[in-house]
Design a protein around this motif. Structure first.
Motif: not given
Ligand code: ADP
Ligand code: ZN
Ligand code: ZN
Length: 815
Positions: A560-573
């Motif tokens: 649910t959040k980025c493993h590297a920066c903890s941002s929740v803005d992740i999408t299938a890209k």
């Protein structure tokens, strides 16, 4: 008792025995085709590979139907090579036979024929039997070979079908037929009568029409200059006249018409190029190759883009032709042949033949026969991977250009061979030398060159000493943050495009994907989740809401959040060429923008047309996929933009980094002219990624060392050979059980890594579920034993009743 041993074009690992009469036995040679019955009422074109007197023990030998060839059409080098392919790539010899032969050579009962639309045959030229079939095809659009047997009321119909194919009355169903070139060409000559000068003079006086006289004068001129037969077409063109006027002259019996058989593919015999002049650096490389050939069977020419590798190949080809040898020149992509053919025919005229799958059956058979007969017209054969199967018997040199290209590996169907590796084996049997060429050699090949197995020759400067393009990196993270982006274009890239276009120069934009890429990416930092033990990106499975590793089966729930920066803005890209094209049209509405990918280059000549109009500067910006990365030479491109380097880098494949380096270096190589240094702009989230840095600094050595180390650690080629087993079945549970059984037996019996069974990302194709198992065979151990063990285990797998219906395919040296 007399027998022949034959191959059938079926997925069968065995040869079959048929009985023949003594007369037939004495007549038949190895390498000829015979029509034989097999199964219920089926007839196949079989190939004779042996003659003997030993009856089969398990069945009664049937009689053959018919001998189809007087002389062999396949030689013993080929049969030995096929056997090697079957054994190394673990497939049925019947698959190799079927894959190696042009399909018109191996008619079978199920083959579908239809009438050739453009045929202009005179019905009177057909025999009675031929006419019956011809007529049937006027009623029905297509016929099975089996139907033809019924029509003629006999079984031996292959010769009739062959004749009709030859006369262009029939076409085989799978054949692609565009731009058909007629086989018979219409010629004219002056009627005998006018060889007498007086008669000729009075004829010219008597001719009233000025136009007819003019045509006649042109005819004499052509005859005097060219001293060879004059085709109607040639005369019509030079005299700028019409067919009607020539017809009038024929009707008056002044001209006689006649036909000559032409090869469908004919190159001008005029050699236009002056003597090949190698630069000092090229000459040095050339001498090094010659020297290397003294001790090595295979050598690698590692020359940067535009170093002029083709010129060096050309010089080498000259040498081998002078020794009366055949030369095979393999290319990774059919589309590249046009450029190469025009370069080579300048030097070698019509001694160049081309062979690939987009050629029609007739064209392919012609080239086959030319190679078989060692005709002057096929001294040099250029082709994609299947050209390897031509009946060479006198090979002197094999050139494999862009040897790093994965398209050299056949994926489906079997035989799943690698053309580079199979060519090396073929060359060895004929004591020919092999030259591999690339600006970005594959890790495997470079490893062989480093270890001394292959010779190594390097060229580190471009022809004319032009500098390599300057590479500029654009940090996407920063550009998005500072709002210096329009769609997928950074301002830096937009400005550079505008600048190049206003200078009248052309631009290439590279986008690796056509469609949508299923990886999960952090919008804030660009991080893409990786497998913990495989060094590959995890693939996003929307359906299961999971991230999975395609190599070891490792999986996690979608974060649910980025493993590297903890941002929740992740999408299938992922974004494709089509979208880039659309955005460009808005940014540069007055410019001509074209897209080159598999969707726009399906037709036989569509690729060539695109390339031609780009060369002719009718296109300003060309957007394309990896097709663009392959050895094309443009003289007005000064800017290359790589839209997103990360989609390549994070492709879930152990070769992803190597491929990224190769592709970026190759497309970059398209930038720059003799008089102007080119520029490359790479947009990426990972400006500090080692591969990006290595591309920027053209640092092949570091890339190689780093990748080699990873291959060792993670057990991949060149240290391990991969054998991939793919299992398929409609029943999910049965497949799951069966693949587990196979996996367990394999890992218990093999003292080498066996991975799986893995469920691939696309886990169901055409209603069949798929599981894969990967076996890793150490390079330094024996290769034959593990393969034998795998084969034995597969045999017992098939013997288990409930698993018999599970289909297993093998891919050796999986790519
Ligand atoms: P590579 O295959 O190494 O990328 P090419 O063989 O395509 O390079 O050569 C790049 C360009 O330089 C081509 O346009 C080619 O015609 C030109 N060139 C290379 N060597 C010579 C030479 N010795 N004489 C004239 N032109 C050359
Ligand atoms: Zn992040
Ligand atoms: Zn993994």
């Amino acid at each position: 008792m007399h027998f022949i041993e034959v191959l059938l074009p079926l997925s069968l690992a065995k040869t079959f025995t048929y009985s023949v009469s003594e007369a037939e036995y004495n007549y038949i040679q190895k390498g000829v085709r015979v029509a034989v019955p097999f199964g219920k009422n089926k007839i196949y074109t079989a190939l004779v590979i042996d003659l003997h007197q030993i009856p089969p023990t398990l069945y009664e030998a049937k009689e053959i139907h018919q001998i189809l060839d007087e002389n062999p059409i396949v030689n013993e080098f080929q049969i030995a090579h096929w056997q090697w392919i079957a054994s190394y790539y673990m497939c049925a010899i019947g698959d190799v036979y079927r894959g190696a032969m042009p399909s018109a050579f191996i008619l079978e009962s199920e083959t579908i024929v239809s009438s050739q639309k453009e045929n202009t045959i005179e019905v009177s030229e057909l025999s009675d039997e031929e006419y019956l079939i011809y007529e049937a095809l006027q009623q029905q659009s297509s016929l099975k070979v089996q139907d033809i047997m019924a029509i003629l009321n006999k079984k031996n119909i292959f010769p009739v079908v062959q004749k009709l194919l030859h006369k262009n009355v029939l076409t085989l169903h799978e054949e692609i037929h565009e731009e058909y070139k007629p086989k018979l060409v219409r010629y004219i000559r002056l009627n005998e009568e006018y060889s007498n000068e007086n008669k000729l003079v009075s004829l010219l006086d008597s001719l009233k029409g000025a136009k007819q006289k003019e045509v006649l004068m042109h005819y004499f001129q052509l005859q005097a200059v060219e001293k060879k037969p004059i085709s109607v077409k040639h005369l019509t063109e030079t005299a700028q006249t019409s067919a009607a006027i020539i017809k009038a002259l024929i009707d008056k019996n002044i001209f006689e018409e006649y036909y000559l058989q032409h090869d469908r593919v004919n190159f001008d015999s005029n050699k236009t190029a002056s003597n090949l002049q190698l630069s000092e650096t090229q000459s040095k490389a050339y001498s090094e190759i010659i020297e290397s050939f003294n001790t090595k069977e295979v050598s690698l020419l590692h020359g940067i883009t535009s170093s002029g590798k083709t010129e060096i190949y050309t010089k080498l080809i000259e040498d081998y032709l002078a020794q009366g040898k055949q030369v095979l020149y393999l290319l990774p992509e059919i589309a590249l042949t046009t450029q190469l053919v025009s370069r080579l025919t300048q030097h070698f005229g019509n001694e160049v033949a081309v062979f690939h799958s987009k050629y029609s059956n007739n064209e392919r058979i012609e080239v086959w026969n030319q190679v078989l007969e060692k005709s002057d017209k096929a001294k040099i054969v250029i082709g994609a991977r299947s050209a390897l199967f031509l009946p060479f018997s006198n090979l002197g040199l094999v050139i494999i250009d862009e040897e790093h290209e994965p398209t050299f590996k056949q994926q489906d169907p079997a035989p799943r061979y690698h053309a580079r590796d199979a060519a090396i084996v073929l060359a060895q049997a004929q004591k020919a030398k092999v030259l591999l060429g690339s600006a970005t050699p594959s890790i495997e090949t470079y490893f062989n060159a480093q270890s001394g197995k292959f010779g190594l020759i390097s060229i580190k400067e471009r022809f004319g000493k032009a500098p390599l393009p300057e590479v500029e990196l654009v940090d996407l993270k920063e550009s998005y943050f500072k709002k210096r982006m329009k769609g997928h274009f950074s301002m830096t890239l937009i400005e550079a495009i505008a600048e190049a276009l206003s200078a009248g120069e052309q631009v290439i934009l590279f986008q690796n994907r056509r469609g949508f890429s299923p990886v999960l990416e952090c919008i804030t930092c660009g991080h893409i989740p990786q497998c913990t033990s495989c060094n590959v990106s995890l693939t996003y499975h929307k359906f299961k809401n999971q991230l999975r590793c395609h190599y070891c089966g490792y999986s996690i729930a979608k974060p649910t959040k980025c493993h590297a920066c903890s941002s929740v803005d992740i999408t299938a890209k992922g974004f494709g060429t089509e979208q880039i094209e659309l955005e460009l049209a808005e940014l540069f509405p007055t410019k001509n923008i074209k897209r080159m990918d598999q969707d726009t280059t399906r037709g036989k000549y569509s690729f060539e047309k695109l390339i031609d109009s780009f060369k002719n500067r009718e296109i300003d910006i060309l957007v394309g996929t990896q097709m663009l990365a392959k050895g094309l030479d443009f003289d007005n491109v000064t800017l290359v933009g790589i839209m997103n380097a990360d989609t390549m880098l994070y492709h879930p494949d152990f070769r992803a980094f190597e491929r990224s380096f190769q592709m970026m270096t190759q497309v970059s190589g398209r930038a720059g002219r003799a008089d102007k240094r080119g520029k490359v702009i790479i947009q990426t989230y990972n400006v500090n990624h080692n591969i990006i840095q290595q591309v920027t600094h053209n640092d092949f050595d570091s890339m190689y060392k780093e990748q080699l180390y990873e291959r060792l650690i993670y057990k991949y080629p060149p240290y391990f050979r991969l054998v991939k087993l793919t299992l398929k079945h409609k029943d999910f549970e049965k497949l799951k059980e069966g693949s587990m059984w196979l996996y367990q037996v394999l890992s218990q019996n093999l003292q080498i890594p066996v991975l799986g069974p893995e469920e691939p990302g696309i886990n169901r194709i055409r209603n069949e579920y798929i599981r894969t198992i990967m076996v890793k065979i150490p390079q330094d151990g024996a290769l034959v034993t593990p393969k034998k063990t795998i084969q034995k285990i597969l045999n017992s797998f098939e013997a288990v009743a409930q698993y018999r219906s599970i289909k297993v395919t093998l891919n050796v040296d999986y790519y």
